[in-house]
Design a protein around this motif. Structure first.
Motif, PDB file in Angstrom:
ATOM      1  N   LYS A 105      40.849 -21.557 -36.943  1.00  0.00           N
ATOM      2  CA  LYS A 105      40.995 -21.468 -35.487  1.00  0.00           C
ATOM      3  C   LYS A 105      41.980 -20.377 -35.070  1.00  0.00           C
ATOM      4  CE  LYS A 105      39.905 -26.355 -34.698  1.00  0.00           C
ATOM      5  NZ  LYS A 105      40.389 -27.638 -34.144  1.00  0.00           N
ATOM      6  N   THR A 106      42.439 -19.582 -36.027  1.00  0.00           N
ATOM      7  CA  THR A 106      43.408 -18.519 -35.731  1.00  0.00           C
ATOM      8  C   THR A 106      42.656 -17.245 -35.364  1.00  0.00           C
ATOM      9  OG1 THR A 106      44.912 -19.490 -37.347  1.00  0.00           O
ATOM     10  CG2 THR A 106      45.409 -17.261 -36.597  1.00  0.00           C
ATOM     11  N   VAL A 107      43.070 -16.627 -34.261  1.00  0.00           N
ATOM     12  CA  VAL A 107      42.399 -15.420 -33.773  1.00  0.00           C
ATOM     13  C   VAL A 107      43.431 -14.315 -33.556  1.00  0.00           C
ATOM     14  CG1 VAL A 107      40.536 -16.719 -32.683  1.00  0.00           C
ATOM     15  CG2 VAL A 107      42.593 -16.158 -31.356  1.00  0.00           C
ATOM     16  N   TYR A 108      42.926 -13.116 -33.279  1.00  0.00           N
ATOM     17  CA  TYR A 108      43.797 -12.004 -32.895  1.00  0.00           C
ATOM     18  C   TYR A 108      43.033 -11.132 -31.903  1.00  0.00           C
ATOM     19  CZ  TYR A 108      41.103  -8.721 -35.777  1.00  0.00           C
ATOM     20  OH  TYR A 108      40.107  -7.932 -36.297  1.00  0.00           O
ATOM     21  N   LEU A 109      43.739 -10.283 -31.198  1.00  0.00           N
ATOM     22  CA  LEU A 109      43.104  -9.369 -30.249  1.00  0.00           C
ATOM     23  C   LEU A 109      42.812  -8.049 -30.941  1.00  0.00           C
ATOM     24  CD1 LEU A 109      45.205  -9.929 -26.992  1.00  0.00           C
ATOM     25  CD2 LEU A 109      42.919 -10.794 -27.502  1.00  0.00           C
ATOM     26  N   ASP A 110      41.544  -7.635 -30.933  1.00  0.00           N
ATOM     27  CA  ASP A 110      41.210  -6.345 -31.539  1.00  0.00           C
ATOM     28  C   ASP A 110      41.493  -5.210 -30.562  1.00  0.00           C
ATOM     29  OD1 ASP A 110      39.152  -6.332 -29.692  1.00  0.00           O
ATOM     30  OD2 ASP A 110      37.537  -6.538 -31.162  1.00  0.00           O
TER      31      ASP A 110
ATOM     32  N   THR B 135      46.128  -9.794 -46.259  1.00  0.00           N
ATOM     33  CA  THR B 135      46.984  -9.334 -45.155  1.00  0.00           C
ATOM     34  C   THR B 135      46.349  -9.635 -43.803  1.00  0.00           C
ATOM     35  OG1 THR B 135      47.682  -7.536 -46.598  1.00  0.00           O
ATOM     36  CG2 THR B 135      48.271  -7.371 -44.268  1.00  0.00           C
ATOM     37  N   PRO B 136      47.021 -10.437 -42.958  1.00  0.00           N
ATOM     38  CA  PRO B 136      46.469 -10.725 -41.627  1.00  0.00           C
ATOM     39  C   PRO B 136      46.891  -9.645 -40.640  1.00  0.00           C
ATOM     40  CG  PRO B 136      48.454 -12.012 -41.969  1.00  0.00           C
ATOM     41  CD  PRO B 136      48.272 -11.191 -43.220  1.00  0.00           C
ATOM     42  N   PRO B 137      46.232  -9.565 -39.472  1.00  0.00           N
ATOM     43  CA  PRO B 137      46.692  -8.649 -38.421  1.00  0.00           C
ATOM     44  C   PRO B 137      48.034  -9.129 -37.859  1.00  0.00           C
ATOM     45  CG  PRO B 137      44.921 -10.049 -37.606  1.00  0.00           C
ATOM     46  CD  PRO B 137      45.044 -10.330 -39.071  1.00  0.00           C
TER      47      PRO B 137
ATOM     48  N   PRO C 178      47.267 -18.965 -33.230  1.00  0.00           N
ATOM     49  CA  PRO C 178      48.723 -19.092 -33.331  1.00  0.00           C
ATOM     50  C   PRO C 178      49.278 -18.217 -34.452  1.00  0.00           C
ATOM     51  CG  PRO C 178      47.652 -20.987 -34.322  1.00  0.00           C
ATOM     52  CD  PRO C 178      46.560 -20.192 -33.696  1.00  0.00           C
ATOM     53  N   SER C 179      50.569 -17.976 -34.410  1.00  0.00           N
ATOM     54  CA  SER C 179      51.186 -17.129 -35.422  1.00  0.00           C
ATOM     55  C   SER C 179      51.100 -17.808 -36.788  1.00  0.00           C
ATOM     56  CB  SER C 179      52.641 -16.841 -35.063  1.00  0.00           C
ATOM     57  OG  SER C 179      53.374 -18.047 -34.974  1.00  0.00           O
ATOM     58  N   ILE C 180      51.068 -16.996 -37.837  1.00  0.00           N
ATOM     59  CA  ILE C 180      50.924 -17.504 -39.197  1.00  0.00           C
ATOM     60  C   ILE C 180      52.293 -17.581 -39.856  1.00  0.00           C
ATOM     61  CG2 ILE C 180      49.945 -17.025 -41.476  1.00  0.00           C
ATOM     62  CD1 ILE C 180      47.631 -15.619 -40.068  1.00  0.00           C
TER      63      ILE C 180
END
Length: 522
Positions: free
Chosen positions: A325-330, A271-273, A278-280
């Protein structure tokens, strides 16, 4: 990509033994347990349950012996064993009690004792009832048949009766399913999965491990939206992570991940955030499995002898290459790699696993920058290497050794795994293109590997500095440590990489000359 198109009729037949052949140690253990029953005139039936029976029938070694008791708790029986040992003048054994822990799939208290240097678990037979919103059942003593039917799969529901020295198939189909190579639940699959959704993940693991076929009814239940919700809501992430790790560490990790994808469970498990950049896309799961597939083929064709841990982490790294290269904001508005979230939150695996896989991804990207210069005779200009701009002033022909050496010191024993990932990404990173070019990519790997070995860089991370921090402070009269000393240590490491045969005196001479030049400039 699909790796699960085989049918039951096309798979090789499963060789199942007619009887269980006990090892000498197993005979000793079971003989002693029968002597305990006889000594106390106990009517207790002792049955070895689950995986040991399955594996022995398949002719595989198994050292995980779980014994089910029909009329007493495991601790009580272990105490009887010790009483018997006292009566015969033998040394008693310690009894370990593992308390029930439903979140970890330990629904009943288990007693553990070491007999003839083998750990044995003792637990009573059970039946169980589940509530709608919990995978924690209400437990009570049950019959052997009730216990068999509450197991996850028919192939895991078989017993070996120690009293009668015989295999018991109380669901009436465990042996047939084992011989036919079928993954089937003893009760209707949707009911079974909703009672304990972890059974879905276990069904996938055993299907991949033994290359058995999941029956259509089971696959339909596993892909059911109610079951997906139950997996997300009722199972602890630690248990999901444990099962996934067994798959990735096992003999068929690609097949297991392909099943997870094909059943629509990939993003339920990994499960991703929500705020990915970029969006998954939903379809990215197939790309991930595709990368793991070509990654495994690449590894086998190259013939690298990886340790189990290197192979495990390489498998994870290849699976998650499309997410590198996919990131998210914590919560602190900091950009964090999604791969980090999957390991730490979705799977609850070790933090070091997340760190190691991200390091493999980062090193693979850095290798990509250097590969063209290894393959050509062109001198490397450090301006073209974005990740390391401050290289000491040495002839251009020595800069490649410095940068390769820095990479290997960063990734250490995993450098071949990182290089393998890098050659997958080299030039064209689409899965279809990679699959058709594995021979060319293997040649690239071999050329870079040979260059690294020719430069004498294998084990370069074990090289000790010629001049330590204290010597730097003393020789340059710095007075104290700090960033300046760290900067000189970085430069001296590069000097050693450029001049591997250089002496301490030459290193010091270079350092003092550089320090003088710096003072003149300032």
């Amino acid at each position: 990509m699909s790796t699960t198109n085989g049918t039951l009729s096309s798979r090789p037949p499963v060789v199942v033994k007619e009887d269980i052949e006990l090892s000498d140690k197993e005979k000793q253990i079971f003989d002693q347990l029968r002597q305990v029953l006889s000594h106390f005139n106990l009517e207790t039936k002792l049955r070895v349950a689950g995986g040991w029976v399955r594996d022995k029938l398949l002719g595989k070694d198994c050292y995980d012996i779980d014994i089910a008791l029909d009329n007493m708790l495991g601790k009580e029986f272990c105490e009887k064993v010790n009483e018997y040992l006292v009566s015969t003048g033998e040394e008693t054994h310690g009894i370990g009690v593992i308390q029930s822990n439903p979140d970890q799939s330990k629904h009943l208290e288990t007693a553990r004792m070491r007999l003839f240097d083998v750990w044995i678990d003792f637990v009573n037979l059970r039946s169980e009832d589940y509530t709608e919103n919990s995978r924690i059942p209400t437990m009570k003593f049950g019959t052997a048949e009730q216990d068999a039917y509450r197991r996850d799969l028919t192939i895991n529901s078989l017993f070996y009766n120690i009293n009668t020295c015989s295999v018991e198939d109380l669901t009436g189909r465990g042996l047939d399913d084992l011989k036919s190579g079928r993954i089937v639940t003893p009760l209707p699959p949707k009911e079974t999965f909703l009672d304990d959704p972890l059974r879905v993940v276990r069904a996938i693991r055993f299907s991949a491990r033994f290359e058995f076929e999941m029956v259509e009814e089971l696959k339909a239940a596993a892909a059911d939206e109610d079951v997906k919700s139950a997996i997300a809501d009722k199972i602890s992430r630690e248990r999901i992570g444990h099962e996934v790790d067994l798959m990735v560490s096992g003999n068929q990790p690609v097949k297991a991940m392909a099943y997870i994808s094909e059943l629509g469970l990939f993003w339920v498990v990994f499960t991703p955030p929500t705020n990915c950049d970029p969006s998954i896309s939903e379809e990215l799961d197939r790309v991930c499995v595709g990368f793991m597939d070509v990654g495994w083929k690449h590894m086998r064709e190259i013939g690298c002898t990886f340790s189990e841990e290197q192979r495990r982490l390489y498998s994870y790294a290849s699976l998650f290459l499309p997410l590198r290269k996919t990131v998210y904001l914590d919560n602190k508005k900091k950009k964090v790699p999604v791969v980090n979230h999957i390991f730490r939150n979705s799977l609850k695996l070790k933090a070091s696993d997340a760190d190691d896989v991200m390091r493999l991804h980062n090193t693979a990207e850095k290798f990509l920058t250097l590969i063209p210069f290894v393959l050509s005779s062109d001198d490397l200009q450090t301006a073209e290497v974005k990740w390391e701009t401050e290289v000491i002033d040495v002839p251009a022909s020595l800069k490649l050794r410095i940068l390769l050496g820095l990479l290997l010191r960063e990734i250490k024993d995993f450098w071949r795994a990182a290089l393998m990932l890098s050659t997958l990404l080299y030039k064209n990173s689409s899965v279809d293109a990679i699959a058709g070019e594995l021979e060319e990519r293997r040649e690239v790997f071999n050329k870079v590997e040979q260059e690294i070995l020719k430069l004498g860089l294998d084990k370069v991370w074990e090289v000790k500095p010629l001049v330590n921090g204290k010597d730097i402070i003393r020789l340059l009269e710095l007075g104290k440590g700090g960033p300046v000393v760290s900067e000189w240590q970085r430069k001296l490491l590069q000097w050693q990489l450029a001049y591997p045969s250089g002496s301490v005196e030459e290193c010091i001479e270079w350092m003092t000359r550089q320090a003088q030049l710096k003072r003149v400039k300032t």
